[in-house]
Design a protein around this motif. Structure first.
Motif, PDB file in Angstrom:
ATOM      1  N   LYS A  41     -72.897  37.874  25.366  1.00  0.00           N
ATOM      2  CA  LYS A  41     -74.355  37.822  25.444  1.00  0.00           C
ATOM      3  C   LYS A  41     -74.836  36.473  24.935  1.00  0.00           C
ATOM      4  O   LYS A  41     -74.239  35.906  24.020  1.00  0.00           O
ATOM      5  CB  LYS A  41     -74.954  38.930  24.592  1.00  0.00           C
ATOM      6  CG  LYS A  41     -74.757  40.285  25.227  1.00  0.00           C
ATOM      7  CD  LYS A  41     -75.511  41.327  24.475  1.00  0.00           C
ATOM      8  CE  LYS A  41     -75.196  42.689  25.048  1.00  0.00           C
ATOM      9  NZ  LYS A  41     -75.374  43.738  24.047  1.00  0.00           N
ATOM     10  N   ILE A 185     -84.424  34.880  26.271  1.00  0.00           N
ATOM     11  CA  ILE A 185     -83.826  35.841  27.212  1.00  0.00           C
ATOM     12  C   ILE A 185     -82.509  36.326  26.632  1.00  0.00           C
ATOM     13  O   ILE A 185     -81.587  35.531  26.438  1.00  0.00           O
ATOM     14  CB  ILE A 185     -83.539  35.181  28.576  1.00  0.00           C
ATOM     15  CG1 ILE A 185     -84.758  34.419  29.090  1.00  0.00           C
ATOM     16  CG2 ILE A 185     -83.081  36.232  29.583  1.00  0.00           C
ATOM     17  CD1 ILE A 185     -84.452  33.557  30.315  1.00  0.00           C
ATOM     18  N   LEU A 187     -79.409  37.808  27.508  1.00  0.00           N
ATOM     19  CA  LEU A 187     -78.714  37.997  28.785  1.00  0.00           C
ATOM     20  C   LEU A 187     -77.281  38.440  28.545  1.00  0.00           C
ATOM     21  O   LEU A 187     -76.531  37.793  27.810  1.00  0.00           O
ATOM     22  CB  LEU A 187     -78.713  36.668  29.568  1.00  0.00           C
ATOM     23  CG  LEU A 187     -77.802  36.604  30.801  1.00  0.00           C
ATOM     24  CD1 LEU A 187     -78.289  37.546  31.898  1.00  0.00           C
ATOM     25  CD2 LEU A 187     -77.707  35.173  31.330  1.00  0.00           C
ATOM     26  N   TYR A 194     -80.705  41.716  31.613  1.00  0.00           N
ATOM     27  CA  TYR A 194     -81.400  40.845  30.668  1.00  0.00           C
ATOM     28  C   TYR A 194     -82.668  41.497  30.152  1.00  0.00           C
ATOM     29  O   TYR A 194     -83.184  42.440  30.744  1.00  0.00           O
ATOM     30  CB  TYR A 194     -81.727  39.493  31.326  1.00  0.00           C
ATOM     31  CG  TYR A 194     -82.635  39.618  32.525  1.00  0.00           C
ATOM     32  CD1 TYR A 194     -82.122  39.973  33.769  1.00  0.00           C
ATOM     33  CD2 TYR A 194     -84.011  39.408  32.411  1.00  0.00           C
ATOM     34  CE1 TYR A 194     -82.955  40.112  34.864  1.00  0.00           C
ATOM     35  CE2 TYR A 194     -84.847  39.538  33.504  1.00  0.00           C
ATOM     36  CZ  TYR A 194     -84.313  39.887  34.727  1.00  0.00           C
ATOM     37  OH  TYR A 194     -85.123  40.032  35.804  1.00  0.00           O
TER      38      TYR A 194
END
Ligand code: GLA
Length: 385
Positions: A41, A185, A187, A194
């Motif tokens: 991530k 963000i 993600l 996301y």
């Protein structure tokens, strides 16, 4: 950056008919470094520095490229798009056009002039910024905006991977394509799921610190780290069926670590596993408003990139250490690929001037030339302006 001046220059080069303007941001990564190619991530955001571009359809098959930053004009036939080292920065736009066409969309000839206000080689992803800029121009001018944004992001990553030959992950293109004002963000690079997280740092702001050390040779080192991670994954897979290094939980890693006999490979794996965990902790801390903890996690991340992943170097370590010595800095770390380029620091708003003097002086004394500082908001992704 003055857009009217850029328009005048465009007219001087290409004639005075109407033109369209686009802006593509660059990015910082708050945390989650070197794990977007390990299924981890990441937590980047688009910033309000980036690349401006003016464009006009030509009505033929010629792509003309000019830049206010680099003294190299490129003119190519879009039916014959091949990597050519002499075309320098022009290879990025060519790659984007190549893969847009391969994905089944239209491309045509264009006159383009760009000007960026992020320095090349600063590690803020000027290349992904350029890719998305060109991608969105083609999307708007010749495809009525029908290319889904995530597809455009993937096309731009392919341009960099398979046309230019840098095996980057998807983080930069994703942040620049999908950025949103005042949001980071979160993600998941494995499944491209996301979530936008509020970048509310209370009475603190992010200062970007440029070491002014250009990221030379960084592409080969980058690809070397990727290969080391692949080797680590291969070893772990003998004992545990995982798809990516970041699928490993910390406890599992600790159980399996001794099977990796080479120190450097074990260190790379350890960084990936713990960094992934730090991303989750950072996004939780942001949601709770615990900015002190965010700062501490930034420091942990930098230490891991320095000691285990070995991608920082003297200049980045100096600028980050100086920042961390300043009392009103909550935490600092390198951002992006490393080996030079930029770092970020979370600093009390009303102390920013003093902070920049403090770090700037120390950096100059130790390294012998100046660093640079930028303050910029987290902004939107690429768009027509
Ligand atoms: C570069 C790459 C990204 C990512 C970072 C390191 O910016 O383009 O994909 O791997 O390095 O986190």
């Amino acid at each position: 950056m003055n857009l009217d001046e850029l328009r005048l220059k465009f007219s001087t080069i290409y004639g005075t008919r109407s033109m369209d303007a686009f802006f593509s941001p660059s990015r910082i990564n708050i945390i989650g470094e070197h794990i977007d190619y390990n299924g981890g991530k990441v937590l980047p955001g688009a910033i309000e520095l980036g690349t401006y571009g003016l464009v006009r359809k030509r009505g033929d098959n010629i792509l003309c490229l000019a830049s206010e930053n680099i003294d190299l004009k490129v003119e190519v036939d879009i039916d014959d798009l091949r990597f050519n080292i002499e075309d320098g920065w022009g290879n990025y736009p060519k790659g984007v056009l190549y893969f847009i066409r391969e994905a089944g969309y239209n491309i045509e000839g264009m006159d383009i002039l760009i000007e960026g206000n992020i320095p090349n080689g600063a590690g803020l992803s000027s290349s992904a910024s350029l890719e998305l800029l060109i991608g969105e121009m083609v999307n708007d001018l010749f495809n009525g905006g029908r290319i889904p944004r995530i597809e455009l992001v993937k096309i731009c990553q392919r341009a960099e991977n398979d046309f230019v030959g840098v095996k980057c992950g998807i983080m930069d293109q994703f942040a620049i394509g999908m950025g949103r004002r005042n949001k980071a963000i979160l993600l998941d690079t494995n499944i491209l799921k996301y979530e936008y997280i509020d970048m509310d740092l209370k009475d603190n702001i992010i200062v970007i610190m440029n070491t002014n050390k250009r990221r030379e040779l960084s592409n080969s080192k980058y690809n070397e780290r990727r290969a080391e991670c692949e080797l680590g994954l291969e070893i772990i897979r003998k004992y545990k069926n995982i798809e990516n290094l970041c699928d490993l939980e910390i406890e599992e890693y600790e159980r399996l670590r001794d099977y990796i006999s080479q120190d450097n490979i074990r260190n790379r794996v350890e960084h990936a596993v713990y960094e992934n965990h730090r991303v989750n902790r950072t996004s939780d801390a942001l949601k709770k408003g615990d900015i002190q903890l965010v700062g501490r996690l930034l420091i942990e991340s930098h230490n891991s990139l320095r000691n285990l992943y070995e991608v920082t170097g003297r200049e980045l370590d100096c600028i980050v250490d100086s920042a961390n010595e300043y009392p009103h800095c909550l935490g600092a770390r390198m951002t992006g690929a490393g080996f030079g380029g930029c770092a970020i620091a979370i600093v009390k708003k009303n102390k920013v001037e003093e902070f920049m003097d403090f770090v700037g002086n120390r950096y100059r004394e130790e390294i012998g030339y100046d660093g640079e500082f930028y303050i910029t908001d987290i902004g939107d992704g690429v768009k027509k302006i």
